[in-house]
Design an enzyme around this catalytic site. Structure first.
Site, PDB file in Angstrom:
ATOM      1  N   SER A   1       0.797  -1.237   0.000  1.00 20.84           N
ATOM      2  CA  SER A   1       0.000   0.000   0.000  1.00 20.84           C
ATOM      3  C   SER A   1       0.826   1.281   0.000  1.00 20.84           C
ATOM      4  CB  SER A   1      -0.957   0.009   1.194  1.00 20.84           C
ATOM      5  OG  SER A   1      -2.112  -0.749   0.902  1.00 20.84           O
TER       6      SER A   1
ATOM      7  N   LYS B   1       0.287   3.788  -2.769  1.00 25.80           N
ATOM      8  CA  LYS B   1      -0.706   4.861  -2.718  1.00 25.80           C
ATOM      9  C   LYS B   1      -0.060   6.238  -2.703  1.00 25.80           C
ATOM     10  CE  LYS B   1      -4.501   2.333  -0.441  1.00 25.80           C
ATOM     11  NZ  LYS B   1      -3.916   0.989  -0.346  1.00 25.80           N
TER      12      LYS B   1
ATOM     13  N   SER C   1      -5.761   3.804   4.436  1.00 24.33           N
ATOM     14  CA  SER C   1      -5.269   2.931   3.362  1.00 24.33           C
ATOM     15  C   SER C   1      -6.430   2.247   2.651  1.00 24.33           C
ATOM     16  CB  SER C   1      -4.289   1.889   3.921  1.00 24.33           C
ATOM     17  OG  SER C   1      -3.497   1.345   2.883  1.00 24.33           O
TER      18      SER C   1
END
Length: 444
Positions: free
Chosen positions: A99, A102, A273
């Site tokens: 993640s 991102k 997230s």
């Protein structure tokens, strides 16, 4: 009639109250205390603070970076004020970001979209009497239950229903999902992630990101979020369910709700997230840049925006915007390049002003988002000082963000670990110790 006369002695500290029925009385008051002499314990963040050296940072990280719990570790540490690379370990070697990818999607959004833009969901008049069509506008944050949402500032499904109800009776509900194209699940995504709460199929109309329980961040999601949201609308407006359809061209708008502004959506997606919200934003970047609103189009759009803004994507290959696919590979240097542009102390770089909100969107160690429950024990010194985007997949953990060292200097870092050790009790704490070592670094 009883009268009251108050006379203040301006030259002194005594106030005399003269009352017709009681005679004079003196009330003693004291002058205010002088202002407190405040001595701040926190040093101001400034580019003038002592600059750490590569030798000093290497010394600080030697022990933490050598922890065997981290397995294969790649990373980079940069001083954004000078642009100096302070520590590098395989920083140009592509690794799975999870993640922390991102960071790239968020940066592309801030560089290409207007921060005040909002995602709009409309209901329009259908072709037949009594028919309405919900037109998905790409907003996955719509709140299906008043007061229960993990998305601050979300529009309300009840509000949309009430607007349409005021325009007349509804006997049939259609919902239009044509804003997006391509598959609803990303390449190499696992269907088990839907029940596990990581993701829902990506469609342009849903409520609460497809969550079964809107109050919880990580909770099972529905496999048919568009249908579920449309059925919820139909039930509330008194129609028998909803059917997939297409909105007539130039149909009158009967109701409309909007999301929070893009800048707030970026903040929200980074804090918790949120994979669904991230993929929605990637598609908005695609639409803005003339790419198709699909997984492939979103990835191309993110790459195009970052490349146009001078970032080197050599070695970066990714198939989604959220980092959920284990096939994604990016070098740590790309993460620190983006974060360095956001963290520069001056606005000489035109990218910096646009990217500045990226820093405040990062979770705070021990305080917010995905870092709220971390930074204890030997990493406690980083609590409140580290801001970073986390990343977790099976066998992969990442941490990328900023930290203020004890001298008041901002440092940018990215660490990516490939390790089969326990992520919660071993790998993540070891990454937290690395960031905490930078906090304690008076490494000049």
């Amino acid at each position: 009639m009883i009268g009251l006369l108050v006379v203040a002695a301006l030259a002194g500290a005594t106030i005399y109250a003269v009352m017709e029925f009681g005679g004079p009385a003196a009330i003693e008051t004291k002058p205010p205390a002088p202002p407190a002499n405040v001595q701040p314990l926190v040093k101001a963040v400034t580019a003038g603070a002592p600059a750490p050296t590569p030798q000093g940072v290497r010394q600080a990280l030697t022990g933490p970076a050598g922890n065997s719990l981290l397995g294969t570790l790649t990373g980079s540490v940069v001083d954004p004020a000078s642009g100096t690379a302070l520590w590098q370990q395989g920083d140009t070697t592509p690794a799975t970001p999870a993640s922390s990818l991102k960071v790239l999607t968020a940066a592309a959004a801030l560089l290409s979209l207007e921060k005040t833009d909002q995602l709009s969901t409309k209901v329009v008049q259908g072709a037949e009497p009594g028919t309405v069509v919900i037109v998905g506008g790409g907003d996955p944050t719509i709140s299906g239950t008043p007061g229960s949402s993990v998305y601050p500032g979300a529009g309300s499904l009840d509000d949309l229903v009430n607007q349409v109800r005021q325009k007349g009776a509804v006997s049939k509900v259609l919902f239009d999902l044509s804003r997006y194209t391509g598959d609803a699940l990303g390449p190499q995504w696992e269907s088990a992630d839907i029940g596990g709460g990581s993701v829902a199929p990506i469609v342009p109309f849903m409520v609460d990101g497809g969550r079964v329980d809107p109050k919880k961040d990580v909770v099972a999601r529905t496999g048919s979020p568009g249908q579920a949201a449309a059925d919820a609308f139909a039930q509330r407006i008194g129609a028998p369910g909803a059917t997939l359809g297409t909105a007539p061209p130039n149909a009158p708008v009967l109701g409309e709700i909007k999301s929070a502004p893009i800048e707030q959506l970026v903040d929200n997606m980074m804090q918790i997230s949120d994979n669904v919200l991230t993929e929605a934003i990637a598609r908005e970047i695609a639409i803005k840049t003339g790419n198709e609103p699909s997984f492939a189009g979103g990835v191309k759009a993110v790459r195009d925006v970052l490349t146009k803004n001078g970032f080197d994507l050599t070695g970066a290959t990714f198939v989604d915007g959220s980092g959920l696919s284990a096939t994604n590979k990016i070098p740590a240097k790309l993460l620190t390049d983006v974060l360095t542009a956001a963290a520069k102390p001056t606005l000489d770089d035109p990218r910096t002003a646009k990217l500045r909100p990226l820093l405040t969107a990062l979770p705070v160690a021990g305080g917010s988002g995905t870092l709220a429950g971390r930074y204890s024990g030997s990493a406690a010194g980083g609590k409140g000082w580290v801001r970073a985007k986390t990343g977790t997949l099976t066998g992969v953990n990442a941490l990328a963000g900023v930290v203020v060292d004890v001298d008041g200097r901002v440092l940018v870092f990215a660490f990516m670990s490939a390790s089969n050790r326990n992520p919660e009790t071993e790998v993540r704490p070891a990454l937290d110790v690395m960031a905490t070592a930078l906090r304690g670094c008076g490494c000049s």
